[in-house]
Design a protein around this motif. Structure first.
Motif, PDB file in Angstrom:
ATOM      1  N   TYR A  13       3.540  -8.784   8.578  1.00 32.57           N
ATOM      2  CA  TYR A  13       3.088  -9.742   9.580  1.00 32.57           C
ATOM      3  C   TYR A  13       1.971  -9.116  10.420  1.00 32.57           C
ATOM      4  N   SER A  14       0.961  -9.871  10.688  1.00 32.25           N
ATOM      5  CA  SER A  14      -0.172  -9.356  11.474  1.00 32.25           C
ATOM      6  C   SER A  14       0.257  -8.938  12.873  1.00 32.25           C
ATOM      7  N   SER A  15       1.291  -9.558  13.389  1.00 31.31           N
ATOM      8  CA  SER A  15       1.753  -9.248  14.745  1.00 31.31           C
ATOM      9  C   SER A  15       2.706  -8.058  14.794  1.00 31.31           C
ATOM     10  N   ASN A  16       3.073  -7.495  13.645  1.00 33.46           N
ATOM     11  CA  ASN A  16       4.006  -6.369  13.608  1.00 33.46           C
ATOM     12  C   ASN A  16       3.245  -5.058  13.847  1.00 33.46           C
ATOM     13  N   ILE A  17       2.877  -4.846  15.081  1.00 30.58           N
ATOM     14  CA  ILE A  17       2.056  -3.692  15.458  1.00 30.58           C
ATOM     15  C   ILE A  17       2.786  -2.380  15.184  1.00 30.58           C
ATOM     16  N   SER A  18       4.089  -2.365  15.360  1.00 31.53           N
ATOM     17  CA  SER A  18       4.861  -1.153  15.074  1.00 31.53           C
ATOM     18  C   SER A  18       4.727  -0.754  13.609  1.00 31.53           C
ATOM     19  N   ARG A  19       4.840  -1.697  12.708  1.00 29.76           N
ATOM     20  CA  ARG A  19       4.692  -1.407  11.274  1.00 29.76           C
ATOM     21  C   ARG A  19       3.268  -0.934  10.973  1.00 29.76           C
ATOM     22  N   LEU A  20       2.282  -1.558  11.597  1.00 28.81           N
ATOM     23  CA  LEU A  20       0.895  -1.141  11.386  1.00 28.81           C
ATOM     24  C   LEU A  20       0.672   0.283  11.896  1.00 28.81           C
ATOM     25  N   ASN A  21       1.278   0.613  13.035  1.00 28.03           N
ATOM     26  CA  ASN A  21       1.169   1.976  13.555  1.00 28.03           C
ATOM     27  C   ASN A  21       1.796   2.987  12.595  1.00 28.03           C
ATOM     28  N   GLN A  22       2.917   2.607  11.958  1.00 26.85           N
ATOM     29  CA  GLN A  22       3.542   3.489  10.977  1.00 26.85           C
ATOM     30  C   GLN A  22       2.597   3.728   9.792  1.00 26.85           C
ATOM     31  N   ALA A  23       1.927   2.676   9.359  1.00 24.49           N
ATOM     32  CA  ALA A  23       0.981   2.806   8.237  1.00 24.49           C
ATOM     33  C   ALA A  23      -0.212   3.679   8.634  1.00 24.49           C
ATOM     34  N   ILE A  24      -0.671   3.514   9.856  1.00 17.00           N
ATOM     35  CA  ILE A  24      -1.785   4.336  10.351  1.00 17.00           C
ATOM     36  C   ILE A  24      -1.372   5.805  10.382  1.00 17.00           C
ATOM     37  N   TYR A  25      -0.188   6.078  10.886  1.00 12.37           N
ATOM     38  CA  TYR A  25       0.311   7.451  10.951  1.00 12.37           C
ATOM     39  C   TYR A  25       0.423   8.062   9.551  1.00 12.37           C
ATOM     40  N   ALA A  26       1.034   7.321   8.621  1.00 11.20           N
ATOM     41  CA  ALA A  26       1.192   7.823   7.248  1.00 11.20           C
ATOM     42  C   ALA A  26      -0.163   8.040   6.587  1.00 11.20           C
ATOM     43  N   SER A  27      -1.094   7.154   6.860  1.00 13.20           N
ATOM     44  CA  SER A  27      -2.439   7.296   6.297  1.00 13.20           C
ATOM     45  C   SER A  27      -3.130   8.544   6.838  1.00 13.20           C
ATOM     46  N   LYS A  28      -2.950   8.789   8.113  1.00 10.52           N
ATOM     47  CA  LYS A  28      -3.531   9.989   8.714  1.00 10.52           C
ATOM     48  C   LYS A  28      -2.941  11.240   8.067  1.00 10.52           C
ATOM     49  N   GLN A  29      -1.631  11.239   7.846  1.00  4.90           N
ATOM     50  CA  GLN A  29      -0.955  12.391   7.251  1.00  4.90           C
ATOM     51  C   GLN A  29      -1.394  12.647   5.810  1.00  4.90           C
ATOM     52  N   GLY A  31      -4.508  11.726   4.662  1.00  2.00           N
ATOM     53  CA  GLY A  31      -5.969  11.797   4.605  1.00  2.00           C
ATOM     54  C   GLY A  31      -6.644  10.516   4.144  1.00  2.00           C
ATOM     55  N   ARG A  32      -6.008   9.385   4.378  1.00  5.14           N
ATOM     56  CA  ARG A  32      -6.567   8.098   3.950  1.00  5.14           C
ATOM     57  C   ARG A  32      -7.247   7.381   5.110  1.00  5.14           C
ATOM     58  N   LYS A  33      -8.318   6.676   4.795  1.00  2.00           N
ATOM     59  CA  LYS A  33      -8.981   5.794   5.753  1.00  2.00           C
ATOM     60  C   LYS A  33      -8.222   4.470   5.776  1.00  2.00           C
ATOM     61  N   ILE A  34      -8.346   3.746   6.874  1.00  2.00           N
ATOM     62  CA  ILE A  34      -7.686   2.454   7.058  1.00  2.00           C
ATOM     63  C   ILE A  34      -8.727   1.351   7.044  1.00  2.00           C
ATOM     64  N   CYS A  35      -8.392   0.257   6.358  1.00  2.00           N
ATOM     65  CA  CYS A  35      -9.235  -0.931   6.392  1.00  2.00           C
ATOM     66  C   CYS A  35      -8.351  -2.150   6.593  1.00  2.00           C
ATOM     67  N   PHE A  36      -8.622  -2.894   7.644  1.00  2.00           N
ATOM     68  CA  PHE A  36      -7.879  -4.120   7.926  1.00  2.00           C
ATOM     69  C   PHE A  36      -8.562  -5.285   7.226  1.00  2.00           C
ATOM     70  N   LEU A  37      -7.779  -6.083   6.513  1.00  2.00           N
ATOM     71  CA  LEU A  37      -8.308  -7.209   5.749  1.00  2.00           C
ATOM     72  C   LEU A  37      -7.626  -8.494   6.192  1.00  2.00           C
ATOM     73  N   GLY A  38      -8.410  -9.455   6.622  1.00  2.00           N
ATOM     74  CA  GLY A  38      -7.876 -10.747   7.051  1.00  2.00           C
ATOM     75  C   GLY A  38      -8.085 -10.971   8.537  1.00  2.00           C
ATOM     76  N   ARG A  39      -8.488 -12.195   8.871  1.00  2.00           N
ATOM     77  CA  ARG A  39      -8.804 -12.522  10.277  1.00  2.00           C
ATOM     78  C   ARG A  39      -7.636 -12.305  11.219  1.00  2.00           C
ATOM     79  N   MET A  60     -11.467   6.826  11.552  1.00  2.00           N
ATOM     80  CA  MET A  60     -10.407   6.563  10.571  1.00  2.00           C
ATOM     81  C   MET A  60     -10.490   5.151  10.005  1.00  2.00           C
ATOM     82  N   GLU A  61     -10.942   4.204  10.816  1.00  2.00           N
ATOM     83  CA  GLU A  61     -11.038   2.812  10.372  1.00  2.00           C
ATOM     84  C   GLU A  61     -12.402   2.553   9.730  1.00  2.00           C
ATOM     85  N   ILE A  62     -12.359   1.840   8.617  1.00  2.00           N
ATOM     86  CA  ILE A  62     -13.593   1.436   7.960  1.00  2.00           C
ATOM     87  C   ILE A  62     -13.630  -0.083   7.823  1.00  2.00           C
TER      88      ILE A  62
END
Length: 126
Positions: A13-29, A31-39, A60-62
């Protein structure tokens, strides 16, 4: 995520900021860049960053048009459309209509959502 040799796509869900933060953290660990797709996802993350609910390291965001500049194993794509909504980023990726993202065998797609009876048919279409 560490074992994925291609792009790692997460949908929630786009509003699930906690889940998105978990993905950002895992991506950082990993070495992955993050790209958000969808309005809806982009709007939600813009608000979350403004309210300081979400923080990412600078660089980190592209943008979607920058995806082609990175190896697949350097990317985490966070895509809107976890309920199979028509014309969402995820449904456009699945149908081959999302110009910047093409499905490849080494990609991983991770769904995290609660399935509602009304959306069951949409998810099976993906």
């Amino acid at each position: 995520m560490r074992q994925c040799r291609g792009k790692f796509i997460l949908t929630t869900y786009s509003s699930n900021i906690s889940r998105l933060n978990q993905a950002i953290y895992a991506s950082k660990q990993t070495g992955r860049k993050i790209c958000f797709l969808g309005r809806s996802l982009i709007n939600a993350t813009d608000i979350a960053e403004t309210l300081e609910y979400m923080k990412m390291d600078k660089g980190m965001e592209i943008r979607p048009d920058q995806i082609k500049n990175f190896k697949d194993n350097q990317l985490t794509l966070l895509a809107a459309g976890s309920q199979g909504q028509e014309n969402s980023a995820l449904s456009r990726i699945a149908s081959g209509e999302f110009r910047e993202v093409k499905i490849r065998q080494e990609m991983w797609l991770f769904f995290r959502q609660i399935q509602f009876p009304a959306t069951n048919f949409q998810l099976t279409d993906l």
